[in-house]
Design a protein around this motif. Structure first.
Motif, PDB file in Angstrom:
ATOM      1  N   UNK A 196      69.415  -0.425  76.393  1.00  0.00           N
ATOM      2  CA  UNK A 196      69.700  -0.276  74.959  1.00  0.00           C
ATOM      3  C   UNK A 196      70.985  -0.991  74.515  1.00  0.00           C
ATOM      4  N   UNK A 197      72.088  -0.929  75.274  1.00  0.00           N
ATOM      5  CA  UNK A 197      73.309  -1.597  74.812  1.00  0.00           C
ATOM      6  C   UNK A 197      73.254  -3.119  74.842  1.00  0.00           C
ATOM      7  N   UNK A 248      63.469  -1.492  69.938  1.00  0.00           N
ATOM      8  CA  UNK A 248      62.057  -1.835  69.792  1.00  0.00           C
ATOM      9  C   UNK A 248      61.638  -2.864  70.846  1.00  0.00           C
ATOM     10  N   UNK A 249      62.596  -3.520  71.468  1.00  0.00           N
ATOM     11  CA  UNK A 249      62.294  -4.532  72.476  1.00  0.00           C
ATOM     12  C   UNK A 249      62.036  -3.925  73.856  1.00  0.00           C
ATOM     13  N   UNK A 250      61.890  -2.609  73.919  1.00  0.00           N
ATOM     14  CA  UNK A 250      61.635  -1.954  75.207  1.00  0.00           C
ATOM     15  C   UNK A 250      60.512  -0.952  75.079  1.00  0.00           C
ATOM     16  N   UNK A 255      65.054   6.869  71.240  1.00  0.00           N
ATOM     17  CA  UNK A 255      64.014   6.410  70.326  1.00  0.00           C
ATOM     18  C   UNK A 255      63.202   5.247  70.858  1.00  0.00           C
ATOM     19  N   UNK A 256      63.088   5.142  72.178  1.00  0.00           N
ATOM     20  CA  UNK A 256      62.324   4.075  72.818  1.00  0.00           C
ATOM     21  C   UNK A 256      60.925   4.595  73.123  1.00  0.00           C
ATOM     22  N   UNK A 293      51.019  -2.570  74.863  1.00  0.00           N
ATOM     23  CA  UNK A 293      52.393  -3.078  74.966  1.00  0.00           C
ATOM     24  C   UNK A 293      52.572  -4.284  74.050  1.00  0.00           C
ATOM     25  N   UNK A 294      51.567  -5.161  73.992  1.00  0.00           N
ATOM     26  CA  UNK A 294      51.651  -6.336  73.120  1.00  0.00           C
ATOM     27  C   UNK A 294      51.734  -5.919  71.655  1.00  0.00           C
ATOM     28  N   UNK A 295      50.985  -4.900  71.295  1.00  0.00           N
ATOM     29  CA  UNK A 295      51.043  -4.408  69.917  1.00  0.00           C
ATOM     30  C   UNK A 295      52.446  -3.918  69.579  1.00  0.00           C
ATOM     31  N   UNK A 296      53.065  -3.230  70.527  1.00  0.00           N
ATOM     32  CA  UNK A 296      54.429  -2.743  70.300  1.00  0.00           C
ATOM     33  C   UNK A 296      55.416  -3.904  70.162  1.00  0.00           C
ATOM     34  N   UNK A 297      55.258  -4.930  71.014  1.00  0.00           N
ATOM     35  CA  UNK A 297      56.179  -6.065  71.022  1.00  0.00           C
ATOM     36  C   UNK A 297      55.822  -7.131  69.973  1.00  0.00           C
TER      37      UNK A 297
END
Length: 227
Positions: free
Chosen positions: A122-123, A129-131, A187-188, A206-210
């Motif tokens: 996260x940091x 959103x990238x995870x 919030x991941x 996963x693709x939908x999320x990314x």
């Protein structure tokens, strides 16, 4: 153009979570589908980082080879094993970041592995959103142990292979559980893998999320014999 060593980690897409959830398979599928570069944390951690691990033990006055197998897998409780694993992840993550900083690509790097912890990623990521965090259900973990040879492999050199395997699997469960708690606190998104979807369908999730960060899919190669 000035090189920014943190650009790749900041733009990377991250898949963390528990052992045996299919993270590597999903990463390979997405890498091929979208022309990404996949970084497999477990491969580098077990091989490329081993010299650094040995050097660190020497500096700390510890045995270069680490604890003997029985101390690590038989005499330790799963809770102790999980605690030691979690405590070691920050140092191991720093080594992974060194690898990623040495990569430059016009497309995001897709990094996957159980040591890519939500609280560590996260940091450095541009957005949470990238995870995603992938974890297996208890039933799917048991299925993987039955069907996947490397999941069923017993640690070498132990006096009680059955106990070592039970301890390892319970440690993995505790480490995965901690990843879920950390992800939800930040919030991941957590994806629970129960085996009802095949690897391609999980990769679709996963693709939908990314989706906001992915380039268009690579064109499919023409069928053999097509002109």
């Amino acid at each position: 153009m000035t090189w920014d060593p943190d650009e790749t980690p900041r733009r990377a897409l991250w898949i963390g979570g528990g052992q045996w959830a299919g993270k590597s398979t999903v990463a390979r599928l997405l890498a091929r589908r979208y022309g990404l570069t996949a970084y497999h944390y477990d491969h580098h951690d077990a091989r490329g980082h081993n010299d650094r691990r040995v050097a660190r033990r020497v500096l700390l006055g510890e045995p270069p080879g680490g604890p003997d197998p029985d101390t690590m897998w038989v005499r330790s409780t799963p809770a102790e094993m999980a605690s030691e694993t979690l405590a070691g992840f920050p140092v191991r993550f720093a080594w992974a970041l060194d690898d990623l900083r040495g990569l430059v690509s016009g497309r995001p790097i897709l990094a996957e592995g159980w040591g890519l912890r939500p609280e560590l990623v996260a940091p450095v990521a541009g957005s949470t959103r990238q995870m995603v965090v992938m974890v297996p259900t208890a039933e799917f973990r048991e299925r993987q142990v039955r069907e996947l040879p490397r999941a069923a492999a017993v640690p070498a050199g132990v006096s009680d292979p059955d106990r070592a395997q039970r301890n390892r699997l319970e440690r993995d469960r505790l480490v995965a559980e901690d990843a879920v708690l950390s992800a939800r606190r930040l919030g991941i998104r957590v994806i629970e893998v129960d085996g009802t979807l095949d690897a391609g369908a999980v990769a679709d999730l996963v693709a939908e999320h990314f989706h906001p960060y992915l380039p268009p899919p690579e064109p499919s190669p023409p069928p053999e014999g097509a002109s």
